[in-house]
Design an enzyme around this catalytic site. Structure first.
Site, short mmCIF file in Angstrom:
data_model
loop_
_atom_site.label_atom_id
_atom_site.label_comp_id
_atom_site.label_asym_id
_atom_site.label_seq_id
_atom_site.Cartn_x
_atom_site.Cartn_y
_atom_site.Cartn_z
N ARG A 127 0.85 -1.19 0.00
CA ARG A 127 0.00 0.00 0.00
C ARG A 127 0.89 1.24 0.00
O ARG A 127 1.71 1.43 0.90
CB ARG A 127 -0.90 0.00 1.24
N HIS B 121 -2.95 11.02 0.93
CA HIS B 121 -2.43 10.78 2.28
C HIS B 121 -1.89 12.11 2.83
O HIS B 121 -0.70 12.27 3.07
CB HIS B 121 -1.33 9.70 2.23
N ASN C 165 -7.11 1.78 10.07
CA ASN C 165 -5.78 1.96 10.67
C ASN C 165 -5.98 1.98 12.19
O ASN C 165 -6.73 2.81 12.71
CB ASN C 165 -5.14 3.28 10.23
N GLU D 122 -3.24 -0.22 8.23
CA GLU D 122 -2.07 0.18 9.02
C GLU D 122 -2.19 -0.39 10.42
O GLU D 122 -3.25 -0.32 11.05
CB GLU D 122 -1.95 1.71 9.17
N GLU E 152 -7.18 8.34 6.52
CA GLU E 152 -7.42 8.99 7.80
C GLU E 152 -7.89 10.44 7.67
O GLU E 152 -7.20 11.38 8.11
CB GLU E 152 -6.17 8.94 8.67
N TYR F 231 -4.04 1.59 16.15
CA TYR F 231 -2.77 1.59 16.87
C TYR F 231 -2.88 1.40 18.37
O TYR F 231 -1.99 0.84 18.98
CB TYR F 231 -2.02 2.91 16.59
#
Length: 461
Positions: free
Chosen positions: A75, A119, A294, A368, A165, A296
């Site tokens: 990606r 992005h 994504n 991600e 995002e 985290y």
């Protein structure tokens, strides 16, 4: 052995401004991040993506590293200002040629390209001349740019992500000013988000009407979200955690799946939350072929004892806290990454299950997940990154549990393929599976790259 479904997609990910470098080469125009990084104090020690990892010149070496790992997909994002230097009008053929070489190289290596159209690196001219994301007309500029990419690359690219995002572009770019273009306001984030969602819808509409039938690809959007665990089973805390997820992920995913913002946002943000026209709502609803996530970290959410003021800090990733009125905390026993983010693998399973339930069992790709760990400026510490291996093991185990619990998770893309420019934190944080010497550009696989490679090849661990 934790074995994943037979057709599970393993990959890795990067973004153009973080790795390409060659910022003034090949006809590329400046982006808002080039300008933002020049303002004193906005990035760590004034770092910028001017040189980054020099991927622009070293792409063949990077493909070879991916091929060695055995990943099924890569990606990456396209730099809009490398394709259209001022964000509109003339196409830069040198930029097109670069991405053609990269795509051809990936296909030749047996690696499926997953392309992110945006992005965060908006062409600077659009910001300076047209107010960037605050101008409703940006949706048409996005669609025109996307058409160029579909026309030039769509014969080989079958997996498209419209935006990465949009929460970051909206809140960090226009709420607390931590990211480019560095604006602080309590209404602009909602306007920027609204126009980004419209842009996504216009891009998807163009693809589906003009390209998808012939090219046979899929298109979606990638949103980021941390898990919010209720502090207690008190109804108020459970409601606060749910509201926090609506203000974080629901803000962007609800319009894509249901055609409008969550009711909790309509109620609390009031007139500052724009309204979709009937046509925009129609274009938005059902505008993603998959759910890109994504993920985290995790925080604890509760009903605040007293009113919360202010935008919310970076670490909490909370958005406009004064609007959602949620108190965030953490368990002191949780380990942390170099980003000061909590390592909570079970939060990954819970957010996947929340998405599965709320949005009607969509196909999900984690686009991600990864970590920066302390001490990695030291090459030897970085190359023996056992803590990253443990992080990946934990989060992949959580993914496996989610699949066993019925979630349609179809792929996992590790962030990041290599150490790179970590936005406002410059080169002070390293997320890579590969060590990069930012002076010489040398790459070297870390222990995590070797572990991930073994996992990919075994389809489990």
């Amino acid at each position: 052995m934790k074995t994943f479904p037979e057709d599970f997609l393993w990959g890795t990910a990067t973004a153009a401004y973080q790795i390409e470098g060659a910022a003034a080469e090949g006809g590329r125009g400046p982006s808002i991040w080039d300008a933002f990084a020049m303002i004193p104090g906005r990035t760590f020690e004034g770092h910028s993506g001017i040189k980054a990892c020099d991927h622009y010149h070293r792409w063949e070496e990077d493909i070879a590293l991916m091929k060695e790992m055995g990943v099924g997909c890569y990606r990456f994002s396209i730099s809009w200002s490398r394709v259209q230097p001022d964000g509109k009008g003339e196409v830069n053929e040198e930029g097109i040629a670069f991405y053609n070489k990269l795509i051809d190289g990936l296909v030749e290596a047996g690696i499926t390209p997953w392309v992110t159209l945006f992005h965060w690196d908006l062409p600077l001219a659009l910001q300076m001349e047209h107010d960037g994301l605050l101008n409703p007309e940006i949706a048409n500029r996005f669609a025109d740019y996307a058409r160029i990419c579909f026309q030039r690359f769509g014969d080989r690219v079958k997996n498209w992500i419209t935006l990465n995002e949009p929460w970051c572009s909206s809140f960090l770019g226009h709420g607390n000013g931590y990211f480019a273009p560095g604006r602080t306001c309590n209404s602009e984030p909602y306007v920027a988000a609204h126009n980004l969602l419209r842009s996504h819808a216009y891009i998807v509409d163009a693809y589906r009407k003009e390209f998808q039938k012939e090219q046979g690809g899929v298109i979606g959007i990638t949103n980021n979200c941390d898990w919010r665990e209720p502090k207690s089973d008190r109804p108020e805390d459970v409601a606060a955690a749910h509201r926090a997820l609506e203000f974080f992920l629901g803000w962007f995913a609800d319009p894509v799946y249901f055609g409008d913002y969550p009711a909790s946002m309509r109620e609390r943000v009031g007139e500052r939350l724009p309204k979709f026209t009937a046509e925009d709502a129609r274009l938005l609803k059902g505008s993603s072929d998959f759910f890109g996530l994504n993920h985290y970290t995790t925080m604890i959410a509760s009903e605040p004892a007293e009113e919360v003021h202010g935008a919310g800090d970076i670490k909490g990733n909370g958005g406009m806290m004064e609007d959602q009125q949620v108190e965030l905390s953490e368990d002191p026993s949780w380990e942390k990454t170099h980003m000061d983010w909590n390592i909570v693998p079970w939060g990954c399973r819970k957010i996947l299950e929340w998405i599965d339930k709320r949005y009607g069992h969509p196909p999900i790709y984690i686009t991600e997940n990864g970590c920066a760990m302390p001490g990695e400026d030291d090459r030897e510490v970085a190359l023996n990154d056992t803590r990253r291996v443990e992080f990946l093991k934990g989060y992949l185990e959580a993914c496996h549990q989610a699949i066993e619990n019925g979630v349609d998770l179809r792929g996992y893309m590790c962030w990041s393929m290599m150490d790179n420019f970590e936005w406002a934190l410059g080169y002070s944080r390293r997320f890579g599976l590969h060590w990069v010497d930012f002076e010489t550009g040398e790459r070297q696989p870390k222990a995590s790259a070797k572990w991930y490679s073994a996992t990919v090849k075994a389809n489990g661990f």
